[in-house]
Design a protein around this motif. Structure first.
Motif, short mmCIF file in Angstrom:
data_model
loop_
_atom_site.label_atom_id
_atom_site.label_comp_id
_atom_site.label_asym_id
_atom_site.label_seq_id
_atom_site.Cartn_x
_atom_site.Cartn_y
_atom_site.Cartn_z
N PHE A 41 15.74 8.02 12.71
CA PHE A 41 15.85 7.05 11.48
C PHE A 41 15.15 7.50 10.35
CE2 PHE A 41 12.17 6.15 14.02
CZ PHE A 41 11.11 6.00 12.89
N THR A 42 15.20 6.83 9.19
CA THR A 42 14.65 7.36 8.03
C THR A 42 13.80 6.18 7.25
OG1 THR A 42 16.49 7.09 6.56
CG2 THR A 42 16.33 9.27 7.42
N VAL A 43 12.77 6.34 6.70
CA VAL A 43 12.30 5.39 6.00
C VAL A 43 11.95 5.72 4.44
CG1 VAL A 43 10.02 3.93 5.85
CG2 VAL A 43 10.97 4.87 8.04
N ALA A 44 12.36 4.77 3.68
CA ALA A 44 12.37 5.13 2.10
C ALA A 44 10.92 5.11 1.61
CB ALA A 44 13.36 4.38 1.33
N ALA A 45 10.40 5.69 0.61
CA ALA A 45 9.29 5.48 0.07
C ALA A 45 9.11 4.02 -0.45
CB ALA A 45 9.24 6.46 -1.27
N GLY A 46 7.85 3.53 -0.10
CA GLY A 46 7.38 2.01 -0.73
C GLY A 46 8.41 1.13 0.03
N SER A 47 8.91 1.25 1.30
CA SER A 47 9.76 0.20 2.05
C SER A 47 9.02 -0.07 3.23
CB SER A 47 11.05 1.05 2.22
OG SER A 47 10.90 1.89 3.46
N VAL A 48 9.45 -1.27 3.73
CA VAL A 48 8.90 -1.66 5.05
C VAL A 48 10.00 -1.80 6.16
CG1 VAL A 48 7.85 -3.83 6.12
CG2 VAL A 48 7.09 -3.25 3.88
N THR A 49 9.63 -0.80 7.17
CA THR A 49 10.58 -0.88 8.40
C THR A 49 10.08 -1.61 9.56
OG1 THR A 49 11.43 1.15 7.79
CG2 THR A 49 11.68 0.53 9.94
N LYS A 177 -6.30 6.87 2.79
CA LYS A 177 -5.43 7.05 1.83
C LYS A 177 -4.06 7.62 2.27
CE LYS A 177 -8.89 7.35 -2.02
NZ LYS A 177 -8.66 6.22 -2.42
N PRO A 178 -3.41 7.17 3.65
CA PRO A 178 -2.31 7.83 3.95
C PRO A 178 -1.15 7.76 3.29
CG PRO A 178 -2.88 5.86 5.22
CD PRO A 178 -4.14 5.83 4.08
N ARG A 179 -0.10 8.45 3.47
CA ARG A 179 1.11 8.17 2.92
C ARG A 179 2.08 7.22 3.79
NH1 ARG A 179 2.82 12.69 -0.25
NH2 ARG A 179 1.53 14.53 -0.17
N LEU A 180 1.93 6.87 5.06
CA LEU A 180 2.22 6.01 5.74
C LEU A 180 1.32 5.18 6.61
CD1 LEU A 180 5.03 5.24 7.14
CD2 LEU A 180 4.74 7.11 8.95
N MET A 181 1.68 3.76 6.55
CA MET A 181 0.82 2.86 7.31
C MET A 181 1.79 2.45 8.55
SD MET A 181 -2.27 2.15 6.50
CE MET A 181 -2.43 0.38 6.94
N LEU A 182 1.07 2.41 9.72
CA LEU A 182 1.66 2.14 11.19
C LEU A 182 0.80 1.14 11.67
CD1 LEU A 182 1.94 5.93 12.51
CD2 LEU A 182 3.81 4.54 11.35
N PHE A 183 1.84 -0.01 12.34
CA PHE A 183 1.04 -1.41 12.65
C PHE A 183 1.76 -1.55 13.83
CE2 PHE A 183 0.64 -1.54 7.96
CZ PHE A 183 -0.41 -2.30 7.89
N GLY A 209 3.69 -1.56 -2.65
CA GLY A 209 4.63 -0.36 -2.44
C GLY A 209 3.99 0.48 -1.54
N TRP A 210 3.35 0.03 -0.59
CA TRP A 210 2.80 0.98 0.66
C TRP A 210 4.12 1.18 1.60
CZ3 TRP A 210 -1.58 3.73 1.77
CH2 TRP A 210 -2.56 3.52 0.91
N THR A 211 4.16 2.25 2.13
CA THR A 211 5.41 2.42 3.11
C THR A 211 4.72 2.14 4.44
OG1 THR A 211 6.10 4.36 1.75
CG2 THR A 211 6.99 4.31 3.85
N MET A 212 5.55 1.19 5.00
CA MET A 212 4.92 0.69 6.32
C MET A 212 6.04 0.74 7.34
SD MET A 212 3.17 -2.59 4.35
CE MET A 212 2.97 -3.41 5.80
N ILE A 213 5.74 1.03 8.56
CA ILE A 213 6.24 0.83 9.74
C ILE A 213 5.71 -0.18 10.69
CG2 ILE A 213 7.48 1.66 11.87
CD1 ILE A 213 7.69 4.34 10.20
N VAL A 214 6.18 -1.30 11.17
CA VAL A 214 5.57 -2.35 11.67
C VAL A 214 6.54 -2.51 13.11
CG1 VAL A 214 4.75 -4.78 11.80
CG2 VAL A 214 4.82 -3.28 9.47
#
Length: 266
Positions: A41-49, A177-183, A209-214
């Motif tokens: 999969f891919t995740v775009a900048a500033g998006s929430v997956t 200050k990560p590029r990606l936040m994981l929850f 605009g944080w890039t997040m995978i939740v």
């Protein structure tokens, strides 16, 4: 300040947003248990997956692989401008650089009980990133305002509610200050009345605009906040797409069964 970029909102970029995350052929086994069987999969900048699915589907393992808390057995992951091929031996120095690209918020709060709220937040920036303490403190105080806990700066974890502890956990991850936040199911251990305060902070991060995978079982959060939903089952992604498609008009029978049980459990 670190040179990690601030979050970029998709609406502020010209044209289609670049991908912050690209995952190809991700594999992970624990003994004979083949947990991840080729995840892409891919995740775009500033998006929430958001990643949804039944227990044992591999959701948490995907996150732990993305952060290399559990090093994958195969596949390739790119986060920002750092790419790691886990089909080869990965030097420890490369893993350190790779892990620094993401911040993770866990199901449990995992705060240091003997440290104050402020000390918990500045631990990573000062000890790991070697930033100046004054700078880390200033950033931590700004983050505490952001998560609504500016008055809890000098308190200790045992003096906070579960929801407050989880918000400190979010601030602690953001401080790096990560590029990606994981929850990883950040509300699963909370009493129902505390869930909303944590989801509210996460919604604010998405707006910023944080890039997040939740990984979550909060389907309504996925419907309202996510740009992309992945449905995982049996170690693969069976279905992925916008919430309006995956959650409202799922194509795969397994997805339909799962959502029926979640949304109408009685």
């Amino acid at each position: 300040m670190t040179d990690t970029p601030v979050p970029q909102n998709k609406s502020e970029s010209s044209g289609e947003a670049d991908n912050v995350v690209t995952v190809t052929g991700l594999q992970k086994s624990y003994g004979d248990n083949h947990v991840l069987r080729g995840i892409d999969f891919t995740v775009a900048a500033g998006s929430v997956t958001t990643i949804i699915g039944p227990s044992g589907s591999g959701k948490t393992t995907i996150l732990r692989a993305l952060n290399a808390l559990d090093v994958p057995d195969g596949g390739q992951i790119t986060i920002g401008d750092v790419t790691v091929d886990f089909g080869k031996t990965v030097p420890k120095s490369q893993l350190v650089i790779y892990r620094a690209q993401s911040g993770m918020v866990f199901q449990g709060h995992n705060l240091f009980p003997h440290k104050s709220v402020l000390e918990n937040i500045i631990e990573g920036p000062v000890i790991v990133q070697k930033r100046k303490r004054d700078e880390a403190v200033a950033d931590a105080e700004a983050l505490l305002i952001q998560v609504g806990l500016s008055d809890k700066r000098d308190q200790y974890p045992h003096q906070l509610s579960g929801g407050q502890q989880q918000r400190v956990g979010i601030a602690r991850a953001l401080a790096l200050k990560p590029r990606l936040m994981l929850f990883d199911e950040p509300t699963s251990a909370l009493d129902p009345e505390l869930v909303g305060e944590v989801l509210g902070v996460m919604k604010d991060l998405a707006t910023q605009g944080w890039t997040m995978i939740v990984v979550t079982h909060e389907i309504h959060f996925a419907q309202k906040v996510a740009d992309q939903v992945l449905f995982a089952d049996g170690g693969i992604v069976l279905e992925q797409g916008p919430p309006a498609e995956v959650l409202s008009k799922p194509k795969h029978q397994r997805t339909k069964q799962f959502l029926r049980r979640i949304l109408d459990p009685v």
